[in-house]
Write an enzyme that holds these catalytic residues in place. Structure first.
Site, PDB file in Angstrom:
ATOM      1  N   CYS A  15       0.878  -1.177   0.000  1.00  0.00           N
ATOM      2  CA  CYS A  15       0.000   0.000   0.000  1.00  0.00           C
ATOM      3  C   CYS A  15       0.910   1.219   0.000  1.00  0.00           C
ATOM      4  O   CYS A  15       1.175   1.800   1.058  1.00  0.00           O
ATOM      5  CB  CYS A  15      -0.925  -0.016   1.216  1.00  0.00           C
ATOM      6  SG  CYS A  15      -1.926  -1.515   1.364  1.00  0.00           S
ATOM      7  N   ALA A  17       1.355   4.477  -1.647  1.00  0.00           N
ATOM      8  CA  ALA A  17       1.235   5.938  -1.682  1.00  0.00           C
ATOM      9  C   ALA A  17       1.306   6.513  -0.258  1.00  0.00           C
ATOM     10  O   ALA A  17       0.843   5.867   0.688  1.00  0.00           O
ATOM     11  CB  ALA A  17      -0.077   6.344  -2.348  1.00  0.00           C
ATOM     12  N   PRO A  18       1.920   7.692  -0.100  1.00  0.00           N
ATOM     13  CA  PRO A  18       2.439   8.611  -1.123  1.00  0.00           C
ATOM     14  C   PRO A  18       3.836   8.292  -1.626  1.00  0.00           C
ATOM     15  O   PRO A  18       4.305   8.913  -2.564  1.00  0.00           O
ATOM     16  CB  PRO A  18       2.415   9.955  -0.392  1.00  0.00           C
ATOM     17  CG  PRO A  18       2.642   9.613   1.034  1.00  0.00           C
ATOM     18  CD  PRO A  18       1.930   8.317   1.253  1.00  0.00           C
ATOM     19  N   GLY A  19       4.554   7.326  -0.998  1.00  0.00           N
ATOM     20  CA  GLY A  19       5.821   6.899  -1.560  1.00  0.00           C
ATOM     21  C   GLY A  19       7.052   7.139  -0.706  1.00  0.00           C
ATOM     22  O   GLY A  19       8.159   6.815  -1.130  1.00  0.00           O
ATOM     23  N   ASN A  20       6.893   7.671   0.488  1.00  0.00           N
ATOM     24  CA  ASN A  20       8.073   7.929   1.331  1.00  0.00           C
ATOM     25  C   ASN A  20       8.766   6.630   1.748  1.00  0.00           C
ATOM     26  O   ASN A  20       9.997   6.517   1.681  1.00  0.00           O
ATOM     27  CB  ASN A  20       7.660   8.726   2.577  1.00  0.00           C
ATOM     28  CG  ASN A  20       7.086  10.080   2.220  1.00  0.00           C
ATOM     29  OD1 ASN A  20       7.595  10.761   1.337  1.00  0.00           O
ATOM     30  ND2 ASN A  20       6.020  10.470   2.887  1.00  0.00           N
ATOM     31  N   LYS A  21       7.987   5.651   2.156  1.00  0.00           N
ATOM     32  CA  LYS A  21       8.579   4.361   2.537  1.00  0.00           C
ATOM     33  C   LYS A  21       9.095   3.626   1.295  1.00  0.00           C
ATOM     34  O   LYS A  21      10.087   2.909   1.365  1.00  0.00           O
ATOM     35  CB  LYS A  21       7.542   3.521   3.276  1.00  0.00           C
ATOM     36  CG  LYS A  21       7.182   4.058   4.653  1.00  0.00           C
ATOM     37  CD  LYS A  21       6.202   3.169   5.385  1.00  0.00           C
ATOM     38  CE  LYS A  21       4.816   3.242   4.782  1.00  0.00           C
ATOM     39  NZ  LYS A  21       4.202   4.585   4.911  1.00  0.00           N
ATOM     40  N   GLU A  46      -0.738   0.685  -5.635  1.00  0.00           N
ATOM     41  CA  GLU A  46      -1.715   1.662  -5.152  1.00  0.00           C
ATOM     42  C   GLU A  46      -2.917   1.618  -6.079  1.00  0.00           C
ATOM     43  O   GLU A  46      -2.786   1.816  -7.282  1.00  0.00           O
ATOM     44  CB  GLU A  46      -1.110   3.068  -5.128  1.00  0.00           C
ATOM     45  CG  GLU A  46      -2.081   4.159  -4.745  1.00  0.00           C
ATOM     46  CD  GLU A  46      -2.781   3.889  -3.410  1.00  0.00           C
ATOM     47  OE1 GLU A  46      -4.039   3.889  -3.408  1.00  0.00           O
ATOM     48  OE2 GLU A  46      -2.082   3.662  -2.407  1.00  0.00           O
ATOM     49  N   ASP A  94       1.775  -1.499   5.038  1.00  0.00           N
ATOM     50  CA  ASP A  94       1.337  -0.390   5.885  1.00  0.00           C
ATOM     51  C   ASP A  94      -0.044   0.018   5.373  1.00  0.00           C
ATOM     52  O   ASP A  94      -0.186   1.006   4.663  1.00  0.00           O
ATOM     53  CB  ASP A  94       2.336   0.766   5.783  1.00  0.00           C
ATOM     54  CG  ASP A  94       2.042   1.860   6.798  1.00  0.00           C
ATOM     55  OD1 ASP A  94       1.975   1.562   7.986  1.00  0.00           O
ATOM     56  OD2 ASP A  94       1.867   3.029   6.381  1.00  0.00           O
ATOM     57  N   CYS A 182      -0.439   3.459  11.713  1.00  0.00           N
ATOM     58  CA  CYS A 182      -0.251   4.676  12.517  1.00  0.00           C
ATOM     59  C   CYS A 182      -1.469   4.837  13.422  1.00  0.00           C
ATOM     60  O   CYS A 182      -2.017   5.925  13.590  1.00  0.00           O
ATOM     61  CB  CYS A 182      -0.013   5.907  11.651  1.00  0.00           C
ATOM     62  SG  CYS A 182      -1.239   6.162  10.348  1.00  0.00           S
TER      63      CYS A 182
END
Length: 306
Positions: A15, A17-21, A46, A94, A182
């Site tokens: 999962c 987005a947004p792509g930081n991980k 995504e 996540d 989170c």
């Protein structure tokens, strides 16, 4: 050895987005010692169009477009036996969650905790006992209604979280899965881990202890003391100086890992052998036989005819 193998292979961000991980995963991959010597890949999924576009923008911004393969697709619809994922050894999951541990979503909860920590309304002193009793009753009813609404949404999210985690475990070559939210709600965290454990054990997975130096662990009343000590829980309402989250890492048992690695190494050797034989056949088919003309005999034949 298992960790090295994971870094040398492909990974799925289920999962993304947004792509930081996603971009962080791309940076962690060991591109020099990858199994196919072509650099590890991150398959990022995504299903939402706008979020998928944002994911692509993030990947481009960080210069990871050669490493990250973005797919606008629901992770639950991905074929676990598709050959393109045969080198995937780890999955980052996540999933969508309530976000109850994050700043933008916990305002109401913070107010609730602040009120519980001793805020007094002086105007109540002038109310009669009956009015005060009615007010307390209304507040209790409102709290119960809010709790039922919260629990209903959390259970709805849990359904997807369980499906996604179960799907991740069915990828035949995966050795490790990181499940995180989170959220500070038990329904999305310990309850998910507890409910997926029978399938995990069936497929050779067990909980691995993550972030061992972090003091706050999972709820022992749900997972038991031993298993709860392996997961991480962070709660800003209980003194943790950061946003709330939860992490559980599932890893194949050692003997299962060894069997999987051995089976895939055998397949890789067979594939390499097939490629070598094919290249050899291709080279042989490209050989052109050039006829050699005997000019001396040809001249003799012409003289005889004269």
């Amino acid at each position: 050895a298992i960790f090295e193998r994971i870094r040398q292979s492909d990974v799925i961000d289920a999962c993304a987005a947004p792509g930081n991980k996603t971009t962080h995963l791309a940076a962690l991959l060991d591109k020099k010692n990858n199994t196919y010597n072509r650099g590890g890949k991150v398959f990022a999924f995504e299903k939402d169009h706008r979020r998928a576009q944002r994911l692509r923008d993030t990947v481009d911004l960080y210069g990871c477009s050669k490493t990250v393969v973005v797919a606008k697709k629901n992770f639950l619809e991905v074929d676990v036996n598709d050959a393109k994922y045969r080198n995937v050894r780890s999955i980052l999951l996540d999933p969508s969650c309530s976000g109850s541990g994050t700043v933008q979503n916990r305002g109401d909860a913070l107010m609730e905790y602040a009120l519980k920590d001793g805020y007094d309304d002086d105007d109540d002193d002038d109310d009669g006992d009956d009015n005060r009793s009615d007010k307390i009753k209304r507040e209790e009813e409102e709290e119960n209604e809010e709790e039922q609404t919260r629990k209903k949404r959390a259970m709805s999210l849990q359904k997807f979280q369980l499906e996604a985690l179960s799907h991740a475990m069915r990828f035949p070559g995966v050795l490790r899965i990181s499940y995180s939210t989170c959220s500070i709600y038990r329904e999305e965290n310990e309850d998910v881990v507890q409910k997926v454990m029978p399938l995990a054990e069936e497929l050779g997975f067990e909980l691995a202890k993550c972030l061992p130096k972090w003091p706050r662990r999972g709820f022992a009343e749900v997972l038991g003391t031993t298993e709860a000590a392996k997961v991480v829980r962070v709660n800003p309402f209980e003194g943790d100086d950061c946003e709330g989250f939860f992490v559980a890492v599932f890893q194949r048992k050692k003997e299962t890992c060894e069997k999987i690695i051995a089976a895939f190494e055998k397949e890789e050797e067979e594939e390499k052998s097939k490629r070598r034989n094919k290249n050899k056949r291709d080279l042989e088919s490209e050989v052109v036989v050039v006829p050699v003309l005997d000019t001396g005999n040809a001249k003799k034949k012409k003289k005889k005819k004269r």
